[in-house]
Design a protein around this motif. Sequence first.
Motif, PDB file in Angstrom:
ATOM      1  N   GLY A 161       0.825  -1.211   0.000  1.00 28.91           N
ATOM      2  CA  GLY A 161       0.000   0.000   0.000  1.00 28.91           C
ATOM      3  C   GLY A 161       0.856   1.256   0.000  1.00 28.91           C
ATOM      4  N   LYS A 162       1.929   1.215   0.789  1.00 25.40           N
ATOM      5  CA  LYS A 162       2.787   2.391   0.849  1.00 25.40           C
ATOM      6  C   LYS A 162       3.490   2.614  -0.483  1.00 25.40           C
ATOM      7  CE  LYS A 162       3.343   2.347   5.781  1.00 25.40           C
ATOM      8  NZ  LYS A 162       3.848   1.296   6.630  1.00 25.40           N
ATOM      9  N   SER A 163       3.870   1.514  -1.148  1.00 25.16           N
ATOM     10  CA  SER A 163       4.514   1.676  -2.457  1.00 25.16           C
ATOM     11  C   SER A 163       3.555   2.314  -3.455  1.00 25.16           C
ATOM     12  CB  SER A 163       4.937   0.328  -3.034  1.00 25.16           C
ATOM     13  OG  SER A 163       5.578  -0.433  -2.106  1.00 25.16           O
ATOM     14  N   LEU A 164       2.290   1.871  -3.420  1.00 24.38           N
ATOM     15  CA  LEU A 164       1.324   2.431  -4.363  1.00 24.38           C
ATOM     16  C   LEU A 164       1.186   3.932  -4.142  1.00 24.38           C
ATOM     17  CD1 LEU A 164      -1.465  -0.294  -4.122  1.00 24.38           C
ATOM     18  CD2 LEU A 164       0.297  -0.081  -5.861  1.00 24.38           C
ATOM     19  N   THR A 165       1.024   4.311  -2.867  1.00 26.27           N
ATOM     20  CA  THR A 165       0.909   5.738  -2.560  1.00 26.27           C
ATOM     21  C   THR A 165       2.136   6.483  -3.059  1.00 26.27           C
ATOM     22  OG1 THR A 165      -0.246   5.086  -0.543  1.00 26.27           O
ATOM     23  CG2 THR A 165       0.459   7.365  -0.695  1.00 26.27           C
ATOM     24  N   ALA A 166       3.306   5.892  -2.817  1.00 26.71           N
ATOM     25  CA  ALA A 166       4.541   6.571  -3.222  1.00 26.71           C
ATOM     26  C   ALA A 166       4.646   6.695  -4.735  1.00 26.71           C
ATOM     27  CB  ALA A 166       5.747   5.793  -2.675  1.00 26.71           C
ATOM     28  N   TYR A 167       4.207   5.668  -5.461  1.00 25.93           N
ATOM     29  CA  TYR A 167       4.315   5.748  -6.913  1.00 25.93           C
ATOM     30  C   TYR A 167       3.400   6.826  -7.470  1.00 25.93           C
ATOM     31  CZ  TYR A 167       5.080   4.506 -11.713  1.00 25.93           C
ATOM     32  OH  TYR A 167       5.431   4.555 -13.022  1.00 25.93           O
TER      33      TYR A 167
ATOM     34  N   ALA B  42     -16.783 -14.261 -17.587  1.00 25.94           N
ATOM     35  CA  ALA B  42     -18.176 -14.627 -17.835  1.00 25.94           C
ATOM     36  C   ALA B  42     -19.063 -14.256 -16.662  1.00 25.94           C
ATOM     37  CB  ALA B  42     -18.260 -16.119 -18.116  1.00 25.94           C
ATOM     38  N   HIS B  43     -18.583 -14.486 -15.448  1.00 22.36           N
ATOM     39  CA  HIS B  43     -19.410 -14.204 -14.277  1.00 22.36           C
ATOM     40  C   HIS B  43     -19.116 -12.857 -13.647  1.00 22.36           C
ATOM     41  CE1 HIS B  43     -19.457 -18.718 -14.343  1.00 22.36           C
ATOM     42  NE2 HIS B  43     -20.738 -18.422 -14.337  1.00 22.36           N
ATOM     43  N   TYR B  44     -17.853 -12.449 -13.707  1.00 23.68           N
ATOM     44  CA  TYR B  44     -17.468 -11.204 -13.033  1.00 23.68           C
ATOM     45  C   TYR B  44     -16.687 -10.329 -13.991  1.00 23.68           C
ATOM     46  CZ  TYR B  44     -18.855 -13.820  -8.924  1.00 23.68           C
ATOM     47  OH  TYR B  44     -19.574 -14.553  -8.013  1.00 23.68           O
ATOM     48  N   PRO B  45     -17.369  -9.733 -14.944  1.00 17.98           N
ATOM     49  CA  PRO B  45     -16.645  -8.985 -15.971  1.00 17.98           C
ATOM     50  C   PRO B  45     -15.947  -7.735 -15.474  1.00 17.98           C
ATOM     51  CG  PRO B  45     -19.023  -8.707 -16.205  1.00 17.98           C
ATOM     52  CD  PRO B  45     -18.819  -9.753 -15.167  1.00 17.98           C
ATOM     53  N   TRP B  46     -16.227  -7.294 -14.244  1.00 21.23           N
ATOM     54  CA  TRP B  46     -15.612  -6.079 -13.749  1.00 21.23           C
ATOM     55  C   TRP B  46     -14.411  -6.365 -12.858  1.00 21.23           C
ATOM     56  CZ3 TRP B  46     -17.270  -1.282 -15.289  1.00 21.23           C
ATOM     57  CH2 TRP B  46     -18.463  -1.267 -16.031  1.00 21.23           C
ATOM     58  N   THR B  47     -14.065  -7.655 -12.717  1.00 17.60           N
ATOM     59  CA  THR B  47     -12.975  -8.028 -11.820  1.00 17.60           C
ATOM     60  C   THR B  47     -11.836  -8.647 -12.597  1.00 17.60           C
ATOM     61  OG1 THR B  47     -14.607  -8.541 -10.116  1.00 17.60           O
ATOM     62  CG2 THR B  47     -12.391  -9.413  -9.799  1.00 17.60           C
ATOM     63  N   ILE B  48     -10.638  -8.119 -12.409  1.00 16.11           N
ATOM     64  CA  ILE B  48      -9.493  -8.667 -13.129  1.00 16.11           C
ATOM     65  C   ILE B  48      -8.289  -8.740 -12.203  1.00 16.11           C
ATOM     66  CG2 ILE B  48      -8.868  -6.386 -14.041  1.00 16.11           C
ATOM     67  CD1 ILE B  48      -7.865  -7.842 -16.541  1.00 16.11           C
ATOM     68  N   GLY B  49      -7.532  -9.824 -12.318  1.00 12.55           N
ATOM     69  CA  GLY B  49      -6.355  -9.998 -11.458  1.00 12.55           C
ATOM     70  C   GLY B  49      -5.143  -9.317 -12.058  1.00 12.55           C
ATOM     71  N   TRP B  50      -3.949  -9.719 -11.569  1.00 10.60           N
ATOM     72  CA  TRP B  50      -2.728  -9.148 -12.152  1.00 10.60           C
ATOM     73  C   TRP B  50      -1.635 -10.195 -12.217  1.00 10.60           C
ATOM     74  CZ3 TRP B  50       2.329  -7.771 -10.503  1.00 10.60           C
ATOM     75  CH2 TRP B  50       3.003  -6.875 -11.349  1.00 10.60           C
ATOM     76  N   GLN B  51      -1.275 -10.752 -11.046  1.00 11.56           N
ATOM     77  CA  GLN B  51      -0.100 -11.621 -11.016  1.00 11.56           C
ATOM     78  C   GLN B  51      -0.461 -13.013 -11.520  1.00 11.56           C
ATOM     79  OE1 GLN B  51      -0.758 -10.767  -6.918  1.00 11.56           O
ATOM     80  NE2 GLN B  51       0.107 -12.728  -6.377  1.00 11.56           N
ATOM     81  N   PRO B  52       0.556 -13.778 -11.927  1.00 10.74           N
ATOM     82  CA  PRO B  52       0.297 -15.167 -12.299  1.00 10.74           C
ATOM     83  C   PRO B  52      -0.261 -15.879 -11.076  1.00 10.74           C
ATOM     84  CG  PRO B  52       2.600 -14.596 -12.685  1.00 10.74           C
ATOM     85  CD  PRO B  52       1.971 -13.442 -11.981  1.00 10.74           C
TER      86      PRO B  52
ATOM     87  N   ALA C 240      10.692  -7.037  -1.704  1.00 13.19           N
ATOM     88  CA  ALA C 240      10.149  -7.380  -3.013  1.00 13.19           C
ATOM     89  C   ALA C 240       8.758  -6.794  -3.216  1.00 13.19           C
ATOM     90  CB  ALA C 240      10.099  -8.897  -3.173  1.00 13.19           C
ATOM     91  N   PHE C 241       8.031  -6.553  -2.117  1.00 10.72           N
ATOM     92  CA  PHE C 241       6.704  -5.962  -2.250  1.00 10.72           C
ATOM     93  C   PHE C 241       6.784  -4.570  -2.862  1.00 10.72           C
ATOM     94  CE2 PHE C 241       4.711  -9.454  -0.768  1.00 10.72           C
ATOM     95  CZ  PHE C 241       4.636  -9.674   0.597  1.00 10.72           C
ATOM     96  N   ALA C 242       7.904  -3.879  -2.636  1.00 12.89           N
ATOM     97  CA  ALA C 242       8.037  -2.547  -3.200  1.00 12.89           C
ATOM     98  C   ALA C 242       8.151  -2.631  -4.725  1.00 12.89           C
ATOM     99  CB  ALA C 242       9.251  -1.829  -2.607  1.00 12.89           C
ATOM    100  N   VAL C 243       8.734  -3.710  -5.233  1.00 14.20           N
ATOM    101  CA  VAL C 243       8.791  -3.904  -6.684  1.00 14.20           C
ATOM    102  C   VAL C 243       7.410  -4.250  -7.214  1.00 14.20           C
ATOM    103  CG1 VAL C 243       9.707  -5.384  -8.508  1.00 14.20           C
ATOM    104  CG2 VAL C 243      11.193  -4.587  -6.681  1.00 14.20           C
ATOM    105  N   TYR C 244       6.720  -5.083  -6.468  1.00 15.12           N
ATOM    106  CA  TYR C 244       5.366  -5.494  -6.846  1.00 15.12           C
ATOM    107  C   TYR C 244       4.444  -4.277  -6.927  1.00 15.12           C
ATOM    108  CZ  TYR C 244       0.841  -7.886  -6.192  1.00 15.12           C
ATOM    109  OH  TYR C 244      -0.446  -8.324  -6.308  1.00 15.12           O
ATOM    110  N   GLY C 245       4.455  -3.453  -5.872  1.00 20.17           N
ATOM    111  CA  GLY C 245       3.598  -2.275  -5.855  1.00 20.17           C
ATOM    112  C   GLY C 245       3.932  -1.334  -7.007  1.00 20.17           C
ATOM    113  N   TYR C 246       5.222  -1.113  -7.226  1.00 15.79           N
ATOM    114  CA  TYR C 246       5.706  -0.269  -8.319  1.00 15.79           C
ATOM    115  C   TYR C 246       5.142  -0.741  -9.656  1.00 15.79           C
ATOM    116  CZ  TYR C 246       9.783   1.893 -10.898  1.00 15.79           C
ATOM    117  OH  TYR C 246      10.626   2.586 -11.702  1.00 15.79           O
ATOM    118  N   SER C 247       5.223  -2.042  -9.877  1.00 11.28           N
ATOM    119  CA  SER C 247       4.809  -2.579 -11.179  1.00 11.28           C
ATOM    120  C   SER C 247       3.296  -2.557 -11.352  1.00 11.28           C
ATOM    121  CB  SER C 247       5.349  -4.006 -11.349  1.00 11.28           C
ATOM    122  OG  SER C 247       6.739  -4.019 -11.162  1.00 11.28           O
ATOM    123  N   THR C 248       2.557  -2.878 -10.305  1.00  8.87           N
ATOM    124  CA  THR C 248       1.097  -2.828 -10.474  1.00  8.87           C
ATOM    125  C   THR C 248       0.637  -1.391 -10.700  1.00  8.87           C
ATOM    126  OG1 THR C 248       0.788  -2.708  -8.085  1.00  8.87           O
ATOM    127  CG2 THR C 248       0.623  -4.878  -9.088  1.00  8.87           C
ATOM    128  N   ALA C 249       1.263  -0.462  -9.975  1.00  2.19           N
ATOM    129  CA  ALA C 249       0.885   0.942 -10.159  1.00  2.19           C
ATOM    130  C   ALA C 249       1.165   1.384 -11.588  1.00  2.19           C
ATOM    131  CB  ALA C 249       1.633   1.821  -9.161  1.00  2.19           C
TER     132      ALA C 249
END
Lengths: 406, 289, 350
Positions: free
Chosen positions: A57-63, A145-155, A322-331
Amino acid sequence: MAAQRALNTGLSALGFILAGVLAAAAGQYGPGVSDTEIKIGNTMPYSGPGSGYSSIGKSLTAYFAMINDQGGINGRKINFISRDDSYSPPKTVEQVRKLVEEDQVLLLFQSLGTPTNIAIRGYLNDNKVPQLFVGSGADQWNDPAHYPWTIGWQPSYGTEARIFARYVLKNLPNATIAVLYQNDDFGKDYLKGMRAGLGDKANKMVVATKSYETTDPTVDSQIVALQGSGANVLLTAAIPKFTTLAIRKVYDIGWHPTQFLNSVSTSVGSVMKPAGAEKGVGILSAAYTKDPTDPQWQNTPEYKDWLSWMKKYNTSGNVADAFAVYGYSTAQTLVAVLKACGDNLTRENVMREAVQIHDLKLPMLLPGITISTGADDYAPIKQMKLQKFDGRTWKVFGDIVSGSGG
Amino acid sequence: MHQFLQQIFSGLASGAIYASVALALVMIYRATDLVNFAQGEMAMFSTYIAWTLMNAGLPFWLAFLITLVVSFVGGMLIERVLIRPVENAPVLAAVVVTIGLLLIFNSVAGWIYTYTVQDFPSPFPDRPVFGALMTTQDLGVIAVTLVMLVLLFAFFRFTSTGLAMRAAAQNPESARLCGIPVGRMLAIGWGLAAAIGATAGIMVAPVLFLDPNMMGGVLIYAFAGALLGGITSPVGAVAGGLIVGVTENLVGTYLIASQLKLTVAFALIILVLVFRPNGLFGTAIVRRV
Amino acid sequence: MMDKSATFIAPETLAGDRYAGLTAGAWQWIAALIAIALVAALPFGLSKYHVFELTMVMIYAIAVLGLNILTGYNGQISLGHGGFFAAGAYTAAILMHRYGVPYWATLPPAALICFVLGVLFGLPALRFEGPYLALVTLAMALATPQLLKYFDTWTGGQQGINLAKPVPPAGLGIDRDRWLYLVVLVALLIAMRVAANMLHGRTGRAFVAIRDHPIAAAAMGINTARYKTLAFGTSTLFTGAAGALAAIVIGYVSPESYSIFLSVSFLVGSAVGGIATIGGAIVGGLFIQFVPNLANDVSDAAPWAIYGLAMLLFMYLMPRGVVGSLGPWINRALQRIMPHQTAFDDGAKE
């Protein structure tokens, strides 16, 4: 059934495209958008047992702070509203309702956790609010098909486990497999995926499984019991702290199975070194992002950009995290989607852009791995690379692999 | 058989961790008649202080000593400033205060030190012993716990301060009439408990790795161990902690549904308590009308 | 030493006294009806989100009321009420999801099952006191998520169970949030009335006697075992019913929703409101619902620290809880207008 699903998917996709076309005619705004800002909602466990994820969460805010300093997205600043849900689904429901009904955010981004996201998925889909890039590796975010508004990110965890299973079938045909897993959706998905990947050989090859709870202080007992099964392969589906404990114990009791670690827990600085770097030699894993503590990336320009962002904007963060890399990339993924929307910032158009990503490259993803989505492909990252630890760093080998989707 | 022995030894090693925190719980209970739910978090926080000192360059034993002193003083201050106001209030108010302290320590530690798991140096070498059934690290934890036990036992049994403290806890009014400074006794009790907790945390951090949630699970098992042994008995605390550790390991290994390990382990502990409601070594509370 | 009884609208009257032409009893009814009317009208002036929040407040109030009966009036501490909350929630969820039972019909079975569970639990609990009882109930709270995850054919395991949202009756023309608010409000009023009747009658007096002087109570012929078990059962009945309501309102149950922290929250809410009160349960519900959110607004780096600080402050300023501490003051104020009346039972002073 499949035809019906395809029809559903097709109709949803058509729906989005139509909506997008109509909306594109005007420069339209959805809730939470103005000429100067875009409101984005998020829930994250800043307290309680899940607080270990709070650095995301902090990484997202920072990005987003950095993006705003650079002028925002098409001239609009991001107003990122992140609320604590203590990893408790009732709290998540409450916070998300507040974000949607009171704060009037445009979309939900990277809410963390599996049960927490399941709790809000129905509400968000009913109210047609994009639930983008869910912070969870469960298999079920790829269900347009069931949840068209929901999408993931990571493998997904299952995808990764199937990749391991395929490697075992090909390279270790006489393997007997023991599995240590966390007793929740994360750990169980790995176990399920491993069995699924082994197919009808699963019952013969998987000889022992042991679970642990996050309240357990150590996993010594489980490792000792797994050794007793005589297995020659060990899959550890655990969060970083417990992976470290497991690696150390396996070595200390003189057991030498072929070890697989899940990709969440491979950080050189936070897992391999504390366990004892020599104890991890030969361990296999998969990855899709660059480990910030891995010496092989330290001199690359992408890493240096990330590091300077950490030092300037994510000051409370840890450069070994590693979470800081994850947050950076999702942002970065979200920013790319919002940029593509231009001035057409309705919820429908955002969703439409989110499912039309073509080969997006991000600086901290492993070379060769890109993000792609489609109307019936809600799995942005499907590729991983196998890697082996050599005592100092993770060496990727082989081709890019992808697990079968869904 | 080998598996069985390994699990027992593994259980003794983790049991020693529970036992050391259980000692701190017993200390506070004997001194103030209160279960301190914040004990684990206080120990964790003390460990972070030690970690900060070591990162600043101090050698292990110096950092350890300074942390002990700081924890002792800190514990006394907490008693005087934060517990004192609810001393004469209903017990539940004091319980809620300790819960509040738990939240505060956990949250502040996470804020200052982040949630990234840290390595913690161990004063003991890490060599296998008894044919890889245990390591010298594990033995070190057991040894330190036993030393603390002996010191604590001797303190309560043979020193006048220990006697005064027991009197102050059992009957503050009479104790005051005898000239015992009850307030000071309570503060010393908390200080000592904090110091024990700090020792436990520092011994245990090399094994569990240091993060703000390090002590969460430990506290639960330590609480169980302390009660199993008898909440008023230091010997009971150590015995209880060790038994809980071994039970947990054996249940986890031999129970078919190992995902129910925690449930079954607790069920067994409660079963024992049904037959001995004051714990194995605890003294029965005699009620007079 | 637990607090003395302090309840809202207590029937301590000198028969025949009239105040401005009406008896004290009549004034009580008027006050109650006005209060209920205000509370029932409230959701129509608030946004849907706030209505949802207040509904949760009332649900937590019912749960805390259950805990008050057991810990406040009967002196048996429980760190495990989150487990009974979960039992009620999952009973409702399984009935709705697997057997298609309509949501309003799940309440009686949930309450009944939790009553039975409470009695079954209360029997062995008779052996334990103080910290030992705390441990036994704590074990219940810890075992609950494990058991829920394990019996996954029934409980949906880790994935939990998604529930269909209740549909308000067509004729009324109000939306779901406001309808559920009213349903829960009715449940809360019934709960408070039932609790008041029980606690002001023989049963309640037996509870309090057992809490304060167990030996004297037994000597006077009170069957302590029966009443303590009854206290447990009624306590879990309330908390279980609250759990069922929560499942219906939130629309989702999962093992993660019922952690040890929930049990701790109930205990804290109980203490903050006033452990041996009925009205205090509402204050407890307000505390549990709103203070963590406020804490999050104050500090998003360390929200729990603010929450913990709030707990400390409440305990320092009002160690008997809000209703427990303010009750005597309100009584005194009331005496000026209505001599001989108390709004809050004053019981025997310590």
